[in-house]
Design an enzyme around this catalytic site. Structure first.
Site, PDB file in Angstrom:
ATOM      1  N   LYS A  38      20.119 -65.281  18.777  1.00 46.96           N
ATOM      2  CA  LYS A  38      21.008 -64.671  17.784  1.00 46.96           C
ATOM      3  C   LYS A  38      20.654 -63.192  17.598  1.00 46.96           C
ATOM      4  O   LYS A  38      19.604 -62.732  18.038  1.00 46.96           O
ATOM      5  CB  LYS A  38      20.974 -65.447  16.465  1.00 46.96           C
ATOM      6  CG  LYS A  38      19.747 -65.237  15.610  1.00 46.96           C
ATOM      7  CD  LYS A  38      19.648 -66.247  14.483  1.00 46.96           C
ATOM      8  CE  LYS A  38      20.671 -66.029  13.391  1.00 46.96           C
ATOM      9  NZ  LYS A  38      20.439 -64.844  12.563  1.00 46.96           N
ATOM     10  N   GLY A  40      19.385 -59.711  16.056  1.00 46.27           N
ATOM     11  CA  GLY A  40      18.323 -59.290  15.139  1.00 46.27           C
ATOM     12  C   GLY A  40      17.000 -60.015  15.245  1.00 46.27           C
ATOM     13  O   GLY A  40      16.171 -59.927  14.351  1.00 46.27           O
ATOM     14  N   LYS A  43      15.254 -59.504  20.651  1.00 50.30           N
ATOM     15  CA  LYS A  43      15.444 -59.774  22.089  1.00 50.30           C
ATOM     16  C   LYS A  43      15.136 -58.543  22.944  1.00 50.30           C
ATOM     17  O   LYS A  43      14.480 -58.642  23.975  1.00 50.30           O
ATOM     18  CB  LYS A  43      16.903 -60.164  22.387  1.00 50.30           C
ATOM     19  CG  LYS A  43      17.343 -61.494  21.899  1.00 50.30           C
ATOM     20  CD  LYS A  43      18.723 -61.848  22.431  1.00 50.30           C
ATOM     21  CE  LYS A  43      19.811 -60.871  22.074  1.00 50.30           C
ATOM     22  NZ  LYS A  43      20.170 -60.857  20.648  1.00 50.30           N
ATOM     23  N   SER A  45      13.281 -55.830  22.358  1.00 48.52           N
ATOM     24  CA  SER A  45      11.841 -55.497  22.442  1.00 48.52           C
ATOM     25  C   SER A  45      11.122 -56.457  23.380  1.00 48.52           C
ATOM     26  O   SER A  45      10.281 -56.047  24.182  1.00 48.52           O
ATOM     27  CB  SER A  45      11.189 -55.557  21.058  1.00 48.52           C
ATOM     28  OG  SER A  45      11.757 -54.583  20.222  1.00 48.52           O
ATOM     29  N   ASP A  67      24.316 -56.354  26.268  1.00 45.70           N
ATOM     30  CA  ASP A  67      24.677 -56.459  24.852  1.00 45.70           C
ATOM     31  C   ASP A  67      25.531 -55.247  24.468  1.00 45.70           C
ATOM     32  O   ASP A  67      25.097 -54.115  24.645  1.00 45.70           O
ATOM     33  CB  ASP A  67      23.386 -56.475  24.023  1.00 45.70           C
ATOM     34  CG  ASP A  67      23.645 -56.693  22.537  1.00 45.70           C
ATOM     35  OD1 ASP A  67      24.817 -56.573  22.111  1.00 45.70           O
ATOM     36  OD2 ASP A  67      22.686 -56.981  21.815  1.00 45.70           O
ATOM     37  N   ASN A 291       9.426 -64.953  17.260  1.00 44.73           N
ATOM     38  CA  ASN A 291       9.022 -63.575  17.010  1.00 44.73           C
ATOM     39  C   ASN A 291       8.794 -63.325  15.506  1.00 44.73           C
ATOM     40  O   ASN A 291       9.307 -64.063  14.676  1.00 44.73           O
ATOM     41  CB  ASN A 291      10.140 -62.655  17.548  1.00 44.73           C
ATOM     42  CG  ASN A 291       9.660 -61.240  17.787  1.00 44.73           C
ATOM     43  OD1 ASN A 291       8.468 -60.960  17.775  1.00 44.73           O
ATOM     44  ND2 ASN A 291      10.598 -60.332  18.007  1.00 44.73           N
TER      45      ASN A 291
END
Length: 354
Positions: A38, A40, A43, A45, A67, A291
């Site tokens: 999803k 935020g 992904k 980083s 993206d 994360n």
């Protein structure tokens, strides 16, 4: 110091004795890693830090953002816009990055359809590696249908790049290709697009076979007579390319989809649904990155304690989830610095990709 770090790291390796990253980095044949989840969850980083780590471990690497809301340029602190390969400065082996800009392509698409009665479409789609589709549409006199961009154009642009990776000599040096994919829904469209196009092209080919012996009046719809048969051959070649892309997405030896999430109930639930959808598409998934995990609080910070308690509940949820419990879990801590630029990405990579 470095030896000590390696010794400490080896304690945390899985029981079979091969660390997560050792397995990912082994072998010089080309491999594709797609990171998704999803919006935020970090992904970009994770994808950028994986690309840097591959490059620092001897793999010429390409990192691609599909993206629409690109943040790869922000991650590398370097301008990667423009839809071309840009060398990233810093890593030990060649690292190139590419941001595919769907908004720009859509704008060009609209402009092209207005010029020369739609003939500009072919030039644009040629540039995207989709010239064969444009040729067929031109030969079938369907230019007027292209006044508005078709649904899934973003995904089609990304797919065309994948096809180029497979076929063009200039991409043959890369042994690792990392995709920073769009949020969940777009990613699933991207993965199912080859099936859709394969089916559509199959229908057109059947239609062409039915009318191949028709009169010259019908043949004129496809252009000159001598190119009529050639059109079918081109469509067949395009269909074969799409089959190749579909096989790539589903090839457990060369491709892996890594789900990235954060320790919240909502994010974990969405990740569970994503894995179910990927399984249905036969896309190989082995790993789940959780994360932004808070470390245990050394102070009496009530907010930190409550937040960590919530996060631990979410991690327990992963352990009992039928879709996620079978995946290798990678826990990535919340770091106290902004991850921007190659040195910061190397720092993050050494924490996440052990």
């Amino acid at each position: 110091m470095y030896t000590t770090f390696l010794a400490v790291r080896s304690v945390a390796t899985p029981a079979e004795g091969v660390s997560v990253f050792d397995e990912m980095v082994s072998g010089t044949e080309r491999k594709y890693y797609m990171l998704g989840g999803k919006g935020g969850v970090g992904k970009t980083s994770c994808a950028a830090s994986l690309a840097v780590k591959f490059a620092n471990n001897g793999h010429p690497t390409l990192v691609v953002s599909t993206d629409p809301a690109h943040s790869l340029s922000d991650s590398f602190a370097q301008d990667l816009t423009g839809g071309t390969l840009v060398p990233v400065e810093g890593p030990d082996s060649p690292l190139f990055a590419l941001e595919i800009n769907p908004e720009k392509a859509r704008e060009e698409f609209r402009t092209a359809t207005k010029n020369n009665g739609g003939t500009g479409v072919k030039d644009l789609m040629d540039g995207m590696g989709l010239g064969l589709i444009a040729e067929q549409l031109g030969e079938l006199k369907l230019g007027e249908l292209l006044d508005t961009p078709p649904p899934g154009l973003d995904e089609a642009i990304a797919i065309s790049k994948v096809i180029q990776f497979l076929e063009l000599q200039e991409y043959s040096m890369f042994t690792r290709i990392v995709f920073d994919t769009a949020p969940t829904g777009h990613t699933l469209r991207l993965l199912s697009l080859p099936d859709f196009l394969d089916a559509s092209i199959g229908k057109i080919l059947k239609l062409k076979q039915k009318i191949s012996s028709a009169t010259s009046a019908i043949k004129s719809v496809f252009g000159q007579e001598q190119t009529g048969n050639d059109a079918g051959d081109k469509l067949e070649r395009l269909r074969e390319r799409m089959v190749k892309v579909r096989e790539l997405f589903r090839d457990a030896d060369s491709t892996e989809f890594v789900i990235v999430t954060i320790p919240t109930v909502m994010a974990v639930s969405e990740s569970s649904r994503l894995h179910a959808s990927l399984k249905k598409e036969n896309v190989p998934v082995k790993r789940l990155i959780v994360n932004q995990i808070l470390p245990p609080s050394a102070s009496d910070c009530k907010f930190c304690a409550m937040k960590r308690k919530d996060q631990m509940r979410s991690l327990d949820m992963i352990g009992s989830d039928p879709e996620l419990s079978s995946l290798t879990l990678i826990q990535a801590p919340l770091v106290d610095v902004e991850i921007r630029g190659v040195p910061a990405l190397k720092f993050l990579g050494d924490i996440v990709w052990k």
